[in-house]
Design a protein around this motif. Structure first.
Motif, PDB file in Angstrom:
ATOM      1  N   GLU A 197       0.123   4.203  -2.536  1.00  0.00           N
ATOM      2  CA  GLU A 197      -1.003   5.076  -2.176  1.00  0.00           C
ATOM      3  C   GLU A 197      -0.551   6.130  -1.154  1.00  0.00           C
ATOM      4  O   GLU A 197      -0.923   7.291  -1.249  1.00  0.00           O
ATOM      5  CB  GLU A 197      -2.177   4.260  -1.607  1.00  0.00           C
ATOM      6  CG  GLU A 197      -3.024   3.552  -2.659  1.00  0.00           C
ATOM      7  CD  GLU A 197      -2.316   2.403  -3.379  1.00  0.00           C
ATOM      8  OE1 GLU A 197      -1.415   1.779  -2.773  1.00  0.00           O
ATOM      9  OE2 GLU A 197      -2.639   2.147  -4.561  1.00  0.00           O
ATOM     10  N   GLN A 198       0.292   5.694  -0.213  1.00  0.00           N
ATOM     11  CA  GLN A 198       0.796   6.643   0.798  1.00  0.00           C
ATOM     12  C   GLN A 198       1.673   7.708   0.138  1.00  0.00           C
ATOM     13  O   GLN A 198       1.623   8.886   0.487  1.00  0.00           O
ATOM     14  CB  GLN A 198       1.620   5.908   1.856  1.00  0.00           C
ATOM     15  CG  GLN A 198       0.807   4.961   2.721  1.00  0.00           C
ATOM     16  CD  GLN A 198       1.723   4.207   3.684  1.00  0.00           C
ATOM     17  OE1 GLN A 198       2.494   4.800   4.405  1.00  0.00           O
ATOM     18  NE2 GLN A 198       1.643   2.894   3.675  1.00  0.00           N
ATOM     19  N   TYR A 199       2.475   7.278  -0.837  1.00  0.00           N
ATOM     20  CA  TYR A 199       3.370   8.212  -1.535  1.00  0.00           C
ATOM     21  C   TYR A 199       2.553   9.193  -2.381  1.00  0.00           C
ATOM     22  O   TYR A 199       2.776  10.411  -2.332  1.00  0.00           O
ATOM     23  CB  TYR A 199       4.353   7.420  -2.410  1.00  0.00           C
ATOM     24  CG  TYR A 199       5.411   8.284  -3.058  1.00  0.00           C
ATOM     25  CD1 TYR A 199       6.409   8.881  -2.287  1.00  0.00           C
ATOM     26  CD2 TYR A 199       5.406   8.521  -4.433  1.00  0.00           C
ATOM     27  CE1 TYR A 199       7.381   9.694  -2.871  1.00  0.00           C
ATOM     28  CE2 TYR A 199       6.373   9.334  -5.021  1.00  0.00           C
ATOM     29  CZ  TYR A 199       7.365   9.905  -4.241  1.00  0.00           C
ATOM     30  OH  TYR A 199       8.321  10.706  -4.811  1.00  0.00           O
ATOM     31  N   LEU A 212       9.117   7.021   4.143  1.00  0.00           N
ATOM     32  CA  LEU A 212       8.363   5.756   4.061  1.00  0.00           C
ATOM     33  C   LEU A 212       9.290   4.549   4.208  1.00  0.00           C
ATOM     34  O   LEU A 212       8.877   3.411   3.997  1.00  0.00           O
ATOM     35  CB  LEU A 212       7.610   5.676   2.726  1.00  0.00           C
ATOM     36  CG  LEU A 212       6.420   6.624   2.584  1.00  0.00           C
ATOM     37  CD1 LEU A 212       5.970   6.709   1.130  1.00  0.00           C
ATOM     38  CD2 LEU A 212       5.261   6.172   3.476  1.00  0.00           C
ATOM     39  N   SER A 233       0.824  -1.218   0.000  1.00  0.00           N
ATOM     40  CA  SER A 233       0.000   0.000   0.000  1.00  0.00           C
ATOM     41  C   SER A 233       0.858   1.268   0.000  1.00  0.00           C
ATOM     42  O   SER A 233       0.340   2.372   0.143  1.00  0.00           O
ATOM     43  CB  SER A 233      -0.894   0.003   1.234  1.00  0.00           C
ATOM     44  OG  SER A 233      -0.053   0.075   2.374  1.00  0.00           O
ATOM     45  N   ILE A 234       2.162   1.095  -0.173  1.00  0.00           N
ATOM     46  CA  ILE A 234       3.060   2.239   0.004  1.00  0.00           C
ATOM     47  C   ILE A 234       2.910   3.259  -1.125  1.00  0.00           C
ATOM     48  O   ILE A 234       3.069   4.461  -0.923  1.00  0.00           O
ATOM     49  CB  ILE A 234       4.507   1.724   0.208  1.00  0.00           C
ATOM     50  CG1 ILE A 234       5.221   2.565   1.238  1.00  0.00           C
ATOM     51  CG2 ILE A 234       5.276   1.608  -1.041  1.00  0.00           C
ATOM     52  CD1 ILE A 234       6.349   1.880   1.918  1.00  0.00           C
ATOM     53  N   GLU A 241      -0.424  10.224  -2.037  1.00  0.00           N
ATOM     54  CA  GLU A 241      -1.124  11.183  -1.179  1.00  0.00           C
ATOM     55  C   GLU A 241      -0.256  12.381  -0.817  1.00  0.00           C
ATOM     56  O   GLU A 241      -0.758  13.471  -0.560  1.00  0.00           O
ATOM     57  CB  GLU A 241      -1.522  10.479   0.125  1.00  0.00           C
ATOM     58  CG  GLU A 241      -3.005  10.289   0.261  1.00  0.00           C
ATOM     59  CD  GLU A 241      -3.323   9.466   1.503  1.00  0.00           C
ATOM     60  OE1 GLU A 241      -2.859   9.836   2.600  1.00  0.00           O
ATOM     61  OE2 GLU A 241      -4.011   8.439   1.339  1.00  0.00           O
ATOM     62  N   LYS A 242       1.052  12.162  -0.764  1.00  0.00           N
ATOM     63  CA  LYS A 242       1.973  13.241  -0.365  1.00  0.00           C
ATOM     64  C   LYS A 242       2.239  14.222  -1.510  1.00  0.00           C
ATOM     65  O   LYS A 242       2.730  15.325  -1.282  1.00  0.00           O
ATOM     66  CB  LYS A 242       3.335  12.651   0.060  1.00  0.00           C
ATOM     67  CG  LYS A 242       3.254  11.655   1.175  1.00  0.00           C
ATOM     68  CD  LYS A 242       3.078  12.359   2.490  1.00  0.00           C
ATOM     69  CE  LYS A 242       2.999  11.353   3.618  1.00  0.00           C
ATOM     70  NZ  LYS A 242       2.497  11.906   4.846  1.00  0.00           N
TER      71      LYS A 242
END
Ligand SMILES: CC(=O)OC[C@H](N)C(=O)O
Length: 263
Positions: free
Chosen positions: A76-78, A131, A73-74, A80-81
């Protein structure tokens, strides 16, 4: 020695690592695509983001050092930034335009300033560092280093706006902290006072407080060194101790001029 024996020797000497150079070329392609996606007005955002996602997943499969599945899921986290990173970069670009008498338009900054490119790739690789994708972040920042001659470690903490002019031979270490409205010129080093492996995870590089300008080839070293706000650090200076706010630091070495006698 026969060719077969040479191959056998090389194979056994290579066997201690599992290096996959594909990850390097993929990261370079990812970096180029990401810069284009964020800054080219014709970039088809939806498609570009899908292509970036694909590349990101291929890279993070190799670069992720966490337990299997944790990196899924990384992306999606990236992703978002990215809007916040872009906001900071737009602020950096404007600051460059407003502070460099040689700049003529905002387009020139985005298209042609190596300092802007270096800051952009730093901000984008810093998010990977946060991350915990350390190899990915290092490959990205080394790509920018190769292109611009500016070595900003992805772990450094740099507020916006930040301005690097001429962007050649600059080194900013992993634990450096730079507050907003700082300007630096070519050849500046924000480095460690001494280097040993047991200093990993300690603050080794300086802090530069807001509204400070550091001119060419200044070397500022040490994790406890703080350059107080509103200071000017002159060219070719060597600083290993904290400097109070509003300081003007100059190198007083004099340059002698002699007229050559004609023979
Ligand atoms: C920038 C710098 O001082 O580098 C030295 C060493 N690599 C370290 O991170 O401490």
């Amino acid at each position: 020695m026969t060719k077969d024996l040479i191959i056998q020797n090389i194979e056994s000497l290579k066997s201690h690592t599992t290096i996959n150079y594909g990850i390097k070329t993929k990261t370079e392609a990812f970096t180029e695509k990401l810069f284009y996606t964020l800054f080219d007005s014709n970039a088809p955002l939806n498609e570009s983001i899908e292509e970036l996602k694909q590349l990101f997943k291929e890279i993070s499969v190799v670069a992720c050092k966490k337990p299997k599945g944790t990196c899924d899921s990384i992306w999606e986290q990236y992703l978002e930034k990215l809007p916040a990173v872009l906001e900071n970069l737009n602020r950096d670009a404007l600051y460059i335009l407003e502070n460099d008498p040689a700049s003529n338009s905002i387009e020139e900054v985005y298209l042609a300033y190596p300092g802007f490119y270096a800051i952009a790739i730093y901000r984008l690789s810093h998010e990977l560092y946060l991350l915990d994708l350390l190899l990915f972040s290092r490959l990205m920042s080394e790509y920018a280093h190769r292109i611009t001659g500016t070595d900003i470690h992805a772990g450094a903490t740099i507020a916006s706006p930040f301005f690097i002019d001429h962007a050649t031979g600059i080194v900013i270490g992993e634990t450096a902290v730079i507050e907003k409205n700082v300007k630096i010129y070519q050849g500046v080093t924000l480095g460690a006072l001494s280097v040993s492996k047991d200093m990993k995870n300690t603050k080794r590089h300086p802090t530069v407080e807001k509204n400070t300008c550091i001119y060419a080839n200044a070397t500022i070293l040490g994790g406890e060194t703080i350059i107080g706000k509103n200071s000017i650090i002159g060219g070719n200076t060597w600083v290993t101790k904290s400097i109070p706010a509003k300081s003007m630091v100059t190198n007083t070495t004099t340059t002698e001029v002699k007229i050559k006698e004609l023979k």
